[in-house]
Write a protein that holds these residues in place. Structure first.
Motif, PDB file in Angstrom:
ATOM      1  N   LYS A 220      40.949  65.160  84.822  1.00  0.00           N
ATOM      2  CA  LYS A 220      42.334  64.992  84.380  1.00  0.00           C
ATOM      3  C   LYS A 220      43.114  66.288  84.586  1.00  0.00           C
ATOM      4  O   LYS A 220      42.567  67.381  84.490  1.00  0.00           O
ATOM      5  CB  LYS A 220      42.380  64.626  82.892  1.00  0.00           C
ATOM      6  N   GLU A 224      47.985  64.471  81.691  1.00  0.00           N
ATOM      7  CA  GLU A 224      47.131  63.337  81.338  1.00  0.00           C
ATOM      8  C   GLU A 224      46.178  63.707  80.209  1.00  0.00           C
ATOM      9  O   GLU A 224      45.934  62.911  79.289  1.00  0.00           O
ATOM     10  CB  GLU A 224      46.340  62.875  82.562  1.00  0.00           C
ATOM     11  N   ARG A 227      48.079  63.925  76.799  1.00  0.00           N
ATOM     12  CA  ARG A 227      48.522  62.609  76.333  1.00  0.00           C
ATOM     13  C   ARG A 227      47.355  61.762  75.820  1.00  0.00           C
ATOM     14  O   ARG A 227      47.566  60.792  75.092  1.00  0.00           O
ATOM     15  CB  ARG A 227      49.257  61.866  77.449  1.00  0.00           C
ATOM     16  N   SER A 228      46.143  62.134  76.190  1.00  0.00           N
ATOM     17  CA  SER A 228      44.977  61.397  75.695  1.00  0.00           C
ATOM     18  C   SER A 228      44.656  61.744  74.244  1.00  0.00           C
ATOM     19  O   SER A 228      43.841  61.072  73.607  1.00  0.00           O
ATOM     20  CB  SER A 228      43.759  61.691  76.578  1.00  0.00           C
TER      21      SER A 228
END
Length: 460
Positions: A220, A224, A227-228
């Protein structure tokens, strides 16, 4: 009691007492009428000619003037023990002044002027303490249109090096016991800047623009990966005024995590460069006002962020970044530096060194009144000034026996610029204050004349 100009320039060393006196007089006069031109502020042909002569000579004096102010800024910082240092770049556009020599190209290739990079010291509560470093330069016209060639160059050969050099200069100016957080916008999102060695007690907080490759995140990238993470909390943050938005309060969510940013793929010797450990904070506004784009900030910091209170503190500090924009706004709009008509770029730089002190003073007045509202206004106004102010605003011939509070005085100054002071108006802004300040100086001059005038004798 010495004036604030004498105190602020106490450490200036121009090598000639006459030039030092001239400098102090110029700063005092220009501060009284910050938006006036030099001829209007100086009030006489003799004073105007002397001021232009001062600005036309001694190439090294701009730095000496700045350094005197920087030394006073350091003293103010030492009292607080911790400081935010906000750095940013702006442009001064002198395109209409075609006779001015030595100007360089600006972002618009048809415009000419100076580039200015400023580091502004701000208290942890948001009070501007002064300029701690500033660089003025002229961009080489030969570099126009060659951006693609600079892509693969080392940072040391680009203007991006300014961010590193400014932080190094700040570190050299401030005592090691002072805790420092350097704040910068997206232009500072550079691997070399994040990787720069820092002394203990010094950290950096920037807004990310690049979607960095990150280590140990399963392939990632930065956006990304963050945001996880689940939302860890919310808070309300003050969003400063910009040309495309009004100031407002925004309710935002926060996510944070620790990551290691990898060096760029195009970087030479990449395999020998370390990943940089940073804390990442994603700030997102969930319900922006109708017609406005929601606030989204991705922040990177070398500070440890492991809980909500630490993330909130970083966000509060970053929200103060807009003060450097207000400072540059005061410099351009309040002090009208882009209207200066001088012979060459060196003269403009000397004038800028003077106006940079005045711009800080105007900005400081705005925030000092909010920070210490009950303090006597005699910390910023001489007796004649507050007496004249009270007589005019209160419509009385007799001034009060005691000086009003700082908050009361600032509201009265703002009234001279049309501030109504209604319940929902809040505190006056810096633009209102500089207009009121200029009006006050004219009132004080008349007050002196009226107070010192002798009535005519009644004897025939």
């Amino acid at each position: 009691m010495c004036s604030w100009t004498e105190e602020e320039l106490r450490y200036v060393e121009l090598g000639d007492r006459r030039r030092t006196k001239r400098l102090i007089r110029m700063v005092k006069k220009l501060a009284e009428k910050p938006s006036a031109g030099i001829p209007e502020a100086m009030e006489s042909r003799k004073e105007t000619k002397a001021s232009y002569r001062f600005l036309a000579t001694k190439d090294d004096e701009a730095q000496k003037i700045r350094q005197a102010h920087i030394l006073q800024t350091v003293k103010r910082v030492e009292k607080s023990g911790a400081v935010l240092v906000i750095q940013d770049t702006t442009e001064l556009d002198f395109t209409p002044h075609r006779a001015t020599r030595g100007l360089g190209v600006l972002s618009h290739p048809a415009h000419r002027g100076l580039k200015v990079h400023t580091a502004l010291a701000v208290s942890m509560e948001g009070t501007p303490l002064g300029v701690i470093h500033q660089k003025v330069w002229v961009r080489d016209e030969q570099e126009v249109g060659k951006r693609h060639r600079r892509y693969g160059l080392p940072t040391a050969q680009k203007e991006s090096q300014l961010w590193l050099e400014t932080e190094q200069a700040v570190q050299a100016q401030l005592p090691s016991e002072v805790k420092v957080v350097v704040i910068a916008d997206r232009e500072a999102d550079i691997y070399d800047y994040l990787a720069q060695e820092r002394r203990e007690g010094m950290a950096v907080l920037i807004r990310a623009v690049q979607d960095w490759r990150v280590k140990d995140q399963g392939g990632k990238r930065l956006w990304e990966a963050i945001r996880s993470q689940p939302v860890g909390g919310e808070m309300t943050v003050e969003v400063g005024r910009r040309c495309d938005r009004w100031p407002r309060q925004a309710r935002v969510s926060l996510r944070w995590m620790q990551m290691q940013i990898e060096p760029p793929l195009h970087r030479q010797g990449r395999q020998n460069l370390p990943a940089i450990a940073v804390s990442v904070i994603l700030v997102e506004e969930q319900e922006p006002p109708p017609g406005e784009k929601g606030l989204v900030w991705l922040l990177l910091t070398t500070l440890k962020v492991e809980e909500i209170t630490q993330a909130q503190q970083c966000l509060r500090w970053y929200a103060l970044r807009w003060q450097i924009e207000r400072y540059h706004f005061v410099l351009k709009s309040g002090c009208q530096v882009e209207k200066l008509q001088l012979s060459d770029a060196k003269s403009l730089e000397r004038a800028l060194a003077i106006y940079c002190i005045i711009a800080w003073r105007l900005l400081w007045l705005t925030y000092e009144g909010r920070r210490q509202p009950t303090q006597s206004c005699e910390t910023i106004l001489q007796r004649e000034e507050w007496e004249a102010l009270c007589c005019l605003v209160d419509r009385t011939e007799q001034p009060p026996a005691e000086a009003p509070s700082l908050e009361q005085a600032i509201h009265k100054i703002a009234c001279l610029a049309g501030f109504l002071g209604r319940k929902g108006d809040g505190s006056p802004g810096v633009k209102t204050l500089w207009r009121g300040w200029r009006a006050l100086q004219m009132v004080v001059e008349m007050y002196r004349v009226m107070r010192n005038s002798v009535p005519p004798s009644s004897d025939g």
